[in-house]
Write an enzyme that holds these catalytic residues in place. Structure first.
Site, PDB file in Angstrom:
ATOM      1  N   SER A 253       0.949  -1.148  -0.089  1.00  0.00           N
ATOM      2  CA  SER A 253      -0.091   0.086   0.019  1.00  0.00           C
ATOM      3  C   SER A 253       0.933   1.276   0.029  1.00  0.00           C
ATOM      4  O   SER A 253       2.067   1.045   0.154  1.00  0.00           O
ATOM      5  CB  SER A 253      -0.820  -0.056   1.278  1.00  0.00           C
ATOM      6  N   LYS A 254       0.156   2.241  -0.104  1.00  0.00           N
ATOM      7  CA  LYS A 254       1.181   3.591  -0.228  1.00  0.00           C
ATOM      8  C   LYS A 254       2.102   3.747   0.984  1.00  0.00           C
ATOM      9  O   LYS A 254       3.129   4.373   0.768  1.00  0.00           O
ATOM     10  CB  LYS A 254       0.001   4.779   0.220  1.00  0.00           C
ATOM     11  N   ARG A 255       1.776   3.320   2.032  1.00  0.00           N
ATOM     12  CA  ARG A 255       2.799   3.215   3.072  1.00  0.00           C
ATOM     13  C   ARG A 255       4.244   2.812   2.682  1.00  0.00           C
ATOM     14  O   ARG A 255       5.243   3.224   3.246  1.00  0.00           O
ATOM     15  CB  ARG A 255       2.234   2.331   4.336  1.00  0.00           C
ATOM     16  N   HIS A 256       4.363   1.716   1.842  1.00  0.00           N
ATOM     17  CA  HIS A 256       5.293   1.205   1.406  1.00  0.00           C
ATOM     18  C   HIS A 256       5.890   2.042   0.275  1.00  0.00           C
ATOM     19  O   HIS A 256       7.349   1.858   0.020  1.00  0.00           O
ATOM     20  CB  HIS A 256       5.208  -0.192   0.761  1.00  0.00           C
ATOM     21  N   GLY A 257       5.478   3.036  -0.415  1.00  0.00           N
ATOM     22  CA  GLY A 257       5.963   3.630  -1.534  1.00  0.00           C
ATOM     23  C   GLY A 257       4.823   3.657  -2.660  1.00  0.00           C
ATOM     24  O   GLY A 257       3.898   3.579  -2.460  1.00  0.00           O
TER      25      GLY A 257
END
Ligand code: GLU
Length: 497
Positions: A253-257
Site C-alpha cells: 500500500s501507499k505506506r510502502h511507497g
C-alpha cells in the site's frame, strides 16, 4: 487442442495497482507463449465506484507497460461487448433461464434484515451465511410480488451439503464445504449483476480457457463453479496468484511507497524494467536469469513455476533492474526516455537541435551512473546550469580562500582569455603551464580549479565535465550554461568582493 484464451478483467475503480498489473502481465505472458488470445474485459457494474477516467487510464497504463490485447472494449472482437455495463441484457437472459429452471430464486430480504442476521450469526460464533428464507417461497408467489413492483434480488439455489472441489494450477486441489457457502446473490435488487455471476457468464461466453487472477478471489471460485454447474457449463481452469506484499508482510500500500503503474512511470522506472520486475513477483525462471526482455520472458514463462507464497515487493531490486535496463539503452534512447523529465526542469530550449541532442547524450551518459529512477536526473543537471558560489559548502569555500588558489585562478584566467572552447587535453596543457608559471602544484593546484569550475569539492571527473561545459556553453539554453573561462572569471570576482 482448444486455443488458449485468457483475460484481464479489471474494475475501473482506481489507478492500476502493481498487484493487478502483475495479474495482467501473467495472463499476457501465458497467452503470448501459447499463441493464444489475451482479452481485456472491463468489469464496471459497480456504477458508484467505476469511472471513465480510470477506464481510460487503465488502458494507457497497460499499453505503457507493453501489454497489448487481442480483444477489448476499445478494439472490439468477436465476443463483445467487452464492458460489463454493456452486457446487462445478456445477464438478464440467463437469469430468466435460471429462474425458470428452478436453479435460482427471488429474494425479498431487505438489506437491514440481512445485516441483522449477519450480526446475530457472528455474535453466536456462526458463519454469516444466508438463511435461505426466500428459497421456499413458491415461484408463483414470488413472481406475483415482483410483478407488483416489490424489490428483489436473485439468488442461486445451491445444494445444502457436499463440497466443491477444483484443481487450482498454482495451489493444487482445493476443497470447499457447501455449508459455508450459502446461496450467493446473482443479481442485486437494483437489477445489476453481482461480480460472481457476471464473471461466469462472461468467461463462458468469451470462451476463456484459463482464469488467472489474484488469490483474493479464491473463495469466490466455488460460488462461480456452482453457477457454472447450474447453467450446465464446463468451468475453465483456475490459477490463483499470491498477493503482493510489502516488506513487512502486509498488503502493498501507499505506506510502502509507489504502488500504481502510473506512479512508477512518473518516477522514471522504465516500462521494460517494471515489466521484468513484475514477472518476478511470484515466478522465477529456471536458471535464475534476472535481466530479461519481454520476448525472453514470453519464452521462459511457465505457470507451473508460479509460487504459492506471498510475493514481496522489493523496491531496491526494482531499482537495480531499472539500472540494468538503462544500461541496455543506446545513448540516443536514453535521451529520449529522459527528455520528459528534463523538460520539467526548465532549462531546455523550446526547440532542440541536433547539437543539443548530442550534448544531452554525453551529459546523460556522464550523470546517469547510480541513478535509480529517471526523476533523480534533472537535479544532477544543476551541475551545469547552476553556478552560485554563495551556495558553496564551507570546505569548498576554504579551498578557494587559500592564498595560492587566487594565484592559480588568475594565471588560468589569463591562459584561457585568448581561447574559445578548449578540449580536456588543451585544458590539461594549460594547467601544466599554470603550474610552471606559479610553482603551485598537486592538491593546491587542482583543488581550486575543480571548485572554481564546479562549485564543489567532488563529483563528476573533470575530463568529463570540462568538455561538457565547453561544448554546452556554445549552445542556447533557457538558463545560461557557463564555459570554463566564465566560471573562473566569476570565481575571481567573487574572491575579490
Ligand atoms: N473485476 C475483478 C477484479 O478486479 C476481476 C476478478 C477476476 O479476474 O475474476 O478483482
Amino acid at each position: 487442442m482448444r486455443q488458449v484464451r485468457v483475460r484481464f478483467a479489471p474494475s475501473p475503480t482506481g489507478y492500476l495497482h502493481v498487484g493487478n498489473a502483475r495479474t495482467a502481465l501473467f495472463n499476457w505472458l501465458f497467452a503470448r507463449q501459447k499463441r493464444g488470445a489475451f482479452i481485456l474485459r472491463v468489469e464496471d457494474t459497480d456504477v458508484e465506484r467505476s469511472r471513465q477516467e480510470y477506464y481510460l487510464r487503465l488502458m494507457d497504463d497497460l499499453r505503457w507497460l507493453g501489454l497489448d490485447w487481442d480483444e477489448g472494449p476499445d478494439i472490439g472482437g468477436d465476443y463483445g461487448p467487452y464492458r460489463q455495463s454493456e452486457r446487462l441484457e445478456i445477464y438478464r437472459l440467463y437469469t430468466q433461464q435460471l429462474l425458470e429452471a428452478g436453479r435460482a430464486y427471488y429474494c425479498f430480504c431487505s438489506p437491514e434484515e440481512l445485516e441483522q442476521a449477519r450480526r446475530e450469526a457472528l455474535a453466536a460464533g456462526r458463519m454469516p451465511i444466508y438463511s435461505g428464507k426466500c428459497r421456499h417461497l413458491s415461484p408463483e408467489e414470488a413472481a406475483a410480488r415482483v410483478a407488483r413492483g416489490e424489490k428483489a434480488a436473485v439468488r442461486l439455489k445451491t445444494p445444502d451439503k457436499g463440497e466443491v472441489i477444483f484443481n487450482d494450477l498454482v495451489h493444487g486441489e482445493l476443497h470447499f464445504q457447501l455449508e459455508v457457502i450459502g446461496d450467493p446473490i446473482l443479481v442485486r435488487s437494483n437489477g445489476l449483476p453481482a461480480y460472481n455471476y457476471a464473471v461466469v457468464i462472461d468467461d463462458h461466453l468469451m470462451e476463456i480457457t484459463h482464469v488467472i487472477r489474484g488469490e483474493d478471489h479464491i473463495s469466490n471460485t466455488p460460488r462461480q463453479i456452482l453457477t457454472y454447474q447450474a447453467l450446465g457449463w464446463e468451468p475453465p481452469q483456475f490459477a490463483h496468484l499470491s498477493m503482493v506484499m510489502g516488506e513487512d508482510n502486509t498488503r502493498l500500500s501507499k505506506r510502502h511507497g509507489a504502488t500504481s503503474v502510473d506512479q512508477f512511470a512518473q518516477e522514471g522506472i522504465l516500462p521494460e524494467a517494471l515489466f521484468n520486475y513484475l514477472a518476478f513477483l511470484g515466478w522465477s525462471p529456471p536458471e535464475g536469469q534476472e535481466v530479461l526482455s519481454r520476448e525472453e520472458l514470453v519464452e521462459l514463462f511457465n505457470l507451473s513455476r508460479v509460487s504459492r507464497s506471498a510475493a514481496i515487493f522489493d523496491y531496491q531490486k526494482l531499482y537495480w533492474l531499472n539500472r540494468q535496463h538503462l544500461k541496455r539503452l543506446t545513448p540516443g534512447e536514453k535521451v529520449t526516455r529522459v527528455l520528459p523529465f528534463l523538460q520539467k526542469a526548465g532549462f531546455l530550449p523550446e526547440k532542440l537541435t541536433r547539437e543539443h541532442h548530442l550534448w544531452l547524450e554525453k551529459a546523460v551518459e556522464a550523470l546517469i551512473e547510480g541513478v535509480n529512477k529517471l526523476n533523480e536526473l534533472p537535479e544532477k543537471f544543476n551541475l551545469f546550469f547552476e553556478f552560485d558560489l554563495s551556495k558553496m559548502e564551507e570546505s569548498a569555500r576554504r579551498i578557494l580562500q587559500a592564498e595560492s588558489a587566487r594565484t592559480v585562478l588568475e594565471a588560468l584566467a589569463e591562459e584561457l582569455a585568448n581561447r574559445s572552447a578548449v578540449s580536456f587535453e588543451e585544458f590539461s596543457d594549460i594547467a601544466r603551464e599554470v603550474r610552471q608559471k606559479t610553482g603551485v602544484k598537486g592538491k593546491e593546484l587542482f583543488h581550486p580549479i575543480r571548485v572554481a569550475l564546479t562549485g564543489q569539492t567532488s563529483g563528476l571527473e573533470l575530463d568529463k565535465f570540462i568538455p561538457l561545459i565547453e561544448e554546452g556553453a556554445r549552445l542556447t539554453w533557457r538558463q545560461p550554461l557557463l564555459s570554463a573561462r566564465e566560471r573562473i572569471v566569476r570565481t575571481l570576482q567573487w574572491l575579490t568582493q
